[in-house]
Design an enzyme around this catalytic site. Structure first.
Site, mmCIF file in Angstrom:
data_model
loop_
_atom_site.group_PDB
_atom_site.id
_atom_site.type_symbol
_atom_site.label_atom_id
_atom_site.label_comp_id
_atom_site.label_asym_id
_atom_site.label_seq_id
_atom_site.Cartn_x
_atom_site.Cartn_y
_atom_site.Cartn_z
ATOM 1 N N LYS A 68 0.841 -1.194 0.000
ATOM 2 C CA LYS A 68 0.000 0.000 0.000
ATOM 3 C C LYS A 68 0.879 1.248 0.000
ATOM 4 C CE LYS A 68 -3.725 1.864 3.018
ATOM 5 N NZ LYS A 68 -4.540 1.496 4.206
ATOM 6 N N SER A 145 -9.251 1.208 3.251
ATOM 7 C CA SER A 145 -8.477 2.065 2.372
ATOM 8 C C SER A 145 -7.379 1.321 1.614
ATOM 9 C CB SER A 145 -7.836 3.196 3.183
ATOM 10 O OG SER A 145 -6.927 2.698 4.152
ATOM 11 N N SER A 169 -9.425 -1.274 7.337
ATOM 12 C CA SER A 169 -8.855 -1.075 6.003
ATOM 13 C C SER A 169 -8.171 -2.286 5.407
ATOM 14 C CB SER A 169 -7.884 0.114 6.019
ATOM 15 O OG SER A 169 -8.596 1.310 6.231
#
Length: 589
Positions: A68, A145, A169
């Site tokens: 990420k 996310s 997330s």
């Protein structure tokens, strides 16, 4: 995939040279890149595995992963999902410790992945970079996310990926994309080299399709040495949490329950009303309820406390940059950052007290190798372009489930549990803080059987002629909708239709009994609960409702037996305990 950036760069040159024609070439190149990686990657590079001093293979040799865009990688700007952040920050001078652990263990990192901007969403969209395509449900959002991290694994672009989980997330995109997601205990994996969101809840988590890979990666991240595998003693089914879900219980958790019974025996199952437990074990929630003037239930109050702490810590971490850079943010993120910047600290002592009580309560509940079973999210993924107000409503319902691990510091793993309307469903296992190895070992033991049971369910539904299964479920859902409108007679009619179509389902009898109780048709409610218990002798709801019917008809001894039996399966059930106290006065006074 590594050539995509070259294709795009070459297209920029064509654009300059050929004008409008170049524009169309560029657009086509961009589409090809998105199609090829589902829009998951923001940039490609390669961090090769460290050279081993011995000839023995490293534990993650041959595996690829991506991270990420919240993790520092030396020499690259960490973008935090927002171009203004990227433009105002220098390249990282070191690589995040979690990434280094994996590379040192033989895995190859192949790039960075898209995320929701500032990690402040669980939906998976991004105003600036678009929405990665959910391979399991292309017309629906991928979850965030850690959106790119979930999509990259679901699309088989990498063997595993890294994300962060502050408030769901990792768990949400794993659920939406039909893969495995692991949120470790808070503080179990170092966050050095990771942009903080809200440090009281920030964790480094991972995604995989294969439970063996998830376990291997988890052990590397946790820096755990080998210990003997422990057998779970109890699985606590959070009945009230499954009632929050719009997915029928039999579809969402049925395969998991049958798998537990097969592998660990029926005695390993126990039911609990988690909201009742939290209400009694976290007394400071009542103070918060008065402070904010709300009539929310205990778990929603717990979620509110988490969101308030999260806002404050996000403000402390990023207020300076937000006010000086004045970044261009998507509407939903802008609204949340505005709320965070307006947050004050006056309730922080109370909120911290709630968090401390919740951590003790949930961890005490899960002592002695207990596991909590609950839905990861309350529904299947929202469709793309869902209205913002509907997404916000979904987000709040999801956070009611997500906050349990966040406020307790516990570890949680989400796994696929079949499909509903051809879209992935997921169920989570939650273990006490520090029991990460035990949780990953249990997942590995359970996973294959759950998938077999899910497949058997799908085959059964496909083999039922004339759509009887779907017709029965549709009738039940109509009954539920009528019940919520307080139209109890119509609810009974719909539940009766469901029973007529599929008479071996205890849920249909339980639901009809619930409606009969509202109409004070106690003998009918008693009969339905008895039938439900013939089909499922462990049904706490049936014991509670039959006990209520019998108490209302004056059959106090029989009611007493029912409520006691409910407590056998669910010792913390508040309704049963209060009923027994009430009956004690009636029987002995």
């Amino acid at each position: 995939m590594p050539n995509d950036n070259k294709i795009i760069a070459r297209s920029f040159g064509i654009l300059i040279g050929l004008g409008l024609a170049g524009f169309f070439v560029l657009r086509r190149a961009l589409r090809l890149a998105v199609k090829r990686d589902n829009g998951a990657f923001i940039e490609y590079f390669e961090l090769p595995p460290a050279t081993s001093p011995s000839s023995a293979p490293q534990p993650l040799s041959g595996l690829t992963f991506a991270v990420k865009d919240i993790f520092d990688v030396e020499g690259f700007v960490t973008g935090f999902g927002n171009p203004d952040w990227a433009a105002t920050h220098e390249p990282a001078t070191r690589t995040a410790l979690a990434v280094k652990y994996l590379v040192d263990s033989g895995a190859t990192c192949v790039g960075k992945l898209h995320m929701d901007e500032l990690a402040y969403s669980i939906i998976g969209d991004n105003k600036h970079y678009g929405t990665p395509v959910n391979p399991a449900a292309p017309t629906r959002v991928p979850g965030g996310s850690s959106s790119g991290s979930g999509v990259a694994v679901a699309a088989d672009l990498v063997d595993f990926s890294l994300g962060t989980d502050t408030a769901g997330s990792v768990r949400v995109p794993a659920a939406f994309c039909g893969i495995l997601g692991f949120r470790p205990s808070h503080g179990a994996v170092p966050v050095i080299g990771v942009i903080p969101m809200a440090q009281s809840f920030d964790t480094v988590g991972c995604f995989a399709k294969d439970p063996t890979i998830l376990r291997q990666v988890g052990h590397i991240l946790l820096q755990l040495s080998y210990t003997d595998v422990r057998k779970p003693q109890r699985f606590l089914i959070a009945d009230d949490c499954f009632e929050l879900s719009l997915i029928p219980n039999e579809a969402s958790v049925g395969a998991v329950i049958r798998s537990i019974q097969k592998l660990f025996g029926r005695k390993a199952l126990q039911h609990i009303n988690l909201g009742d437990y939290v209400a009694s074990a976290v007394p400071s929630l009542k103070v918060l309820q008065k402070e904010i003037g709300s009539d929310m239930g205990a778990i929603s109050l717990l979620r509110t406390a988490m969101q308030m702490i999260q806002r404050w810590e996000f403000k402390v971490n990023h207020e300076g940059w937000l006010t000086t850079a004045n970044p261009n943010l998507g509407p939903a993120t802008a609204a949340r950052t505005k709320a965070a910047l307006e947050t004050t600290s006056h309730l922080l002592p109370l909120l911290q007290r709630i968090k401390d009580e919740a951590r003790y309560a949930i961890n005490d509940l899960l002592k002695d190798d207990m596991l909590l079973v609950l839905p990861t999210v309350p529904d299947i993924p929202p469709k793309l372009n869902t209205k913002p107000e509907s997404l916000e409503e979904f987000r709040n319902r999801a956070m009611d489930l997500i906050c349990i691990a966040g406020m307790s510091g516990c570890c949680q793993v989400t796994m696929p549990a079949g499909e509903h309307d051809d879209v992935p469903m997921a169920v989570s296992l939650l273990a006490r803080q520090g029991s990460d190895r035990f949780l990953l070992d249990t997942l590995l033991a359970l996973y294959a059987t759950v998938q077999v049971e899910d497949k058997a369910d799908a085959n059964q539904r496909a083999s039922l002629s004339n759509g009887h299964f779907d017709a029965a479920e549709l009738a039940k859902e109509k009954g539920n909708a009528a019940f919520k409108r307080n139209d109890f007679k119509n609810a009974i009619s719909h539940y009766t239709d469901a029973i007529r179509i599929r008479g071996n389902n205890p849920t249909y009898y339980n639901n009809r009994a619930m409606a009969y109780l509202q109409l004070r048709s106690y003998s009918e409610a008693e009969a339905d609960c008895t039938k439900a218990l013939i089909l499922d002798k462990n049904s706490v709801k049936a014991y509670l409702r039959r006990g209520t019917a019998r108490e209302s008809m004056g059959y106090y001894n029989e009611a007493d037996e029912d409520f006691r039996q409910a407590l056998v399966y669910e010792p913390s059930n508040k309704t049963a305990s209060e009923a027994l106290s009430r009956l004690k006065k009636l029987l002995y006074n």
